[in-house]
Write a protein that holds these residues in place. Structure first.
Motif, PDB file in Angstrom:
ATOM      1  N   ASN A 192       0.936  -1.113  -0.349  1.00 13.73           N
ATOM      2  CA  ASN A 192      -0.305  -0.244  -0.460  1.00 13.73           C
ATOM      3  C   ASN A 192       1.037   1.434  -0.131  1.00 13.73           C
ATOM      4  O   ASN A 192       1.292   1.522   1.165  1.00 13.73           O
ATOM      5  CB  ASN A 192      -0.404  -0.029   1.608  1.00 13.73           C
ATOM      6  CG  ASN A 192      -1.947   1.097   1.526  1.00 13.73           C
ATOM      7  OD1 ASN A 192      -1.848   1.997   0.490  1.00 13.73           O
ATOM      8  ND2 ASN A 192      -2.379   1.189   2.325  1.00 13.73           N
ATOM      9  N   PRO A 193       1.081   1.709  -1.091  1.00 16.02           N
ATOM     10  CA  PRO A 193       1.990   3.415  -1.281  1.00 16.02           C
ATOM     11  C   PRO A 193       1.374   3.960  -0.428  1.00 16.02           C
ATOM     12  O   PRO A 193       1.841   5.505   0.373  1.00 16.02           O
ATOM     13  CB  PRO A 193       2.040   3.426  -2.662  1.00 16.02           C
ATOM     14  CG  PRO A 193       1.201   2.635  -2.947  1.00 16.02           C
ATOM     15  CD  PRO A 193       0.264   1.069  -2.141  1.00 16.02           C
ATOM     16  N   ALA A 194       0.005   4.209  -0.124  1.00 12.93           N
ATOM     17  CA  ALA A 194      -0.294   5.497   0.574  1.00 12.93           C
ATOM     18  C   ALA A 194       0.562   5.777   2.353  1.00 12.93           C
ATOM     19  O   ALA A 194      -0.108   6.837   2.953  1.00 12.93           O
ATOM     20  CB  ALA A 194      -1.746   5.490   1.349  1.00 12.93           C
ATOM     21  N   HIS A 195       0.864   4.487   2.980  1.00 16.35           N
ATOM     22  CA  HIS A 195       1.623   4.447   4.142  1.00 16.35           C
ATOM     23  C   HIS A 195       2.725   4.492   3.683  1.00 16.35           C
ATOM     24  O   HIS A 195       3.443   4.913   5.144  1.00 16.35           O
ATOM     25  CB  HIS A 195       0.604   3.184   4.667  1.00 16.35           C
ATOM     26  CG  HIS A 195       2.145   2.055   4.305  1.00 16.35           C
ATOM     27  ND1 HIS A 195       2.502   1.539   3.187  1.00 16.35           N
ATOM     28  CD2 HIS A 195       3.641   2.182   5.003  1.00 16.35           C
ATOM     29  CE1 HIS A 195       3.565   0.740   3.111  1.00 16.35           C
ATOM     30  NE2 HIS A 195       4.189   0.498   4.235  1.00 16.35           N
ATOM     31  N   LEU A 196       3.853   5.485   2.662  1.00 18.58           N
ATOM     32  CA  LEU A 196       5.207   5.267   2.769  1.00 18.58           C
ATOM     33  C   LEU A 196       5.444   6.986   2.811  1.00 18.58           C
ATOM     34  O   LEU A 196       4.539   7.460   2.391  1.00 18.58           O
ATOM     35  CB  LEU A 196       5.262   4.981   1.239  1.00 18.58           C
ATOM     36  CG  LEU A 196       5.309   3.470   1.116  1.00 18.58           C
ATOM     37  CD1 LEU A 196       5.720   3.107  -0.569  1.00 18.58           C
ATOM     38  CD2 LEU A 196       6.549   2.776   2.347  1.00 18.58           C
ATOM     39  N   ARG A 197       7.005   6.917   3.134  1.00 21.93           N
ATOM     40  CA  ARG A 197       6.548   8.509   3.225  1.00 21.93           C
ATOM     41  C   ARG A 197       8.137   8.693   3.010  1.00 21.93           C
ATOM     42  O   ARG A 197       8.915   7.293   3.810  1.00 21.93           O
ATOM     43  CB  ARG A 197       5.866   8.974   4.439  1.00 21.93           C
ATOM     44  CG  ARG A 197       6.923   8.886   6.031  1.00 21.93           C
ATOM     45  CD  ARG A 197       6.383   9.500   7.655  1.00 21.93           C
ATOM     46  NE  ARG A 197       6.471   8.506   8.495  1.00 21.93           N
ATOM     47  CZ  ARG A 197       6.252   7.573   8.719  1.00 21.93           C
ATOM     48  NH1 ARG A 197       5.107   7.256   8.420  1.00 21.93           N
ATOM     49  NH2 ARG A 197       6.820   7.526  10.231  1.00 21.93           N
ATOM     50  N   ALA A 198       8.575   9.444   2.937  1.00 20.96           N
ATOM     51  CA  ALA A 198      10.455  10.166   2.947  1.00 20.96           C
ATOM     52  C   ALA A 198      10.833  10.309   4.075  1.00 20.96           C
ATOM     53  O   ALA A 198      10.337  11.079   5.325  1.00 20.96           O
ATOM     54  CB  ALA A 198      10.238  11.547   1.946  1.00 20.96           C
ATOM     55  N   GLY A 199      12.298   9.599   4.436  1.00 22.08           N
ATOM     56  CA  GLY A 199      12.601   9.909   5.905  1.00 22.08           C
ATOM     57  C   GLY A 199      14.256   9.540   5.423  1.00 22.08           C
ATOM     58  O   GLY A 199      14.344   8.954   4.756  1.00 22.08           O
ATOM     59  N   THR A 200      14.493   9.674   6.628  1.00 19.16           N
ATOM     60  CA  THR A 200      16.390   9.988   6.290  1.00 19.16           C
ATOM     61  C   THR A 200      16.684   8.262   7.350  1.00 19.16           C
ATOM     62  O   THR A 200      15.873   7.777   7.787  1.00 19.16           O
ATOM     63  CB  THR A 200      17.282  10.247   7.784  1.00 19.16           C
ATOM     64  OG1 THR A 200      16.693   9.870   8.423  1.00 19.16           O
ATOM     65  CG2 THR A 200      16.277  11.529   6.853  1.00 19.16           C
ATOM     66  N   THR A 201      17.854   7.092   6.895  1.00 16.75           N
ATOM     67  CA  THR A 201      18.264   6.565   7.184  1.00 16.75           C
ATOM     68  C   THR A 201      18.116   6.619   9.559  1.00 16.75           C
ATOM     69  O   THR A 201      17.254   5.695   9.730  1.00 16.75           O
ATOM     70  CB  THR A 201      19.521   6.007   7.668  1.00 16.75           C
ATOM     71  OG1 THR A 201      19.549   5.507   6.020  1.00 16.75           O
ATOM     72  CG2 THR A 201      19.802   4.480   7.993  1.00 16.75           C
TER      73      THR A 201
END
Length: 71
Positions: free
Chosen positions: A2-11
């Motif tokens: 589900n791509p809706a739960h993805l968000r940009a972030g760092t390691t």
């Protein structure tokens, strides 16, 4: 997936989120079989018609297993 739960972030933010979730009693991240072992056990249970709740509970430590549900 589900791509809706993805968000940009760092390691660093990813590690921090993982550690916070893994420390939550009853979290799937606490499964003693590991992520792959959990997935394989759930898939085998689903294919054989076994109770999925029992398959989920089998991978939890006694501390996580005895946590009351939140809802």
């Amino acid at each position: 997936m589900n791509p809706a739960h993805l968000r940009a972030g760092t390691t660093a933010t990813n590690r921090a989120e993982y550690q916070a979730r893994a420390g939550t009693p009853g979290s799937p991240l606490n499964d003693i079989r590991g992520a792959r072992g959990r997935a394989e056990a759930l898939r085998a249970a689903a294919r054989s018609g076994m109770d999925l709740d029992a398959a989920i509970t089998a991978g939890l430590s006694p501390l996580d297993r005895d946590q009351p549900g939140l809802w």
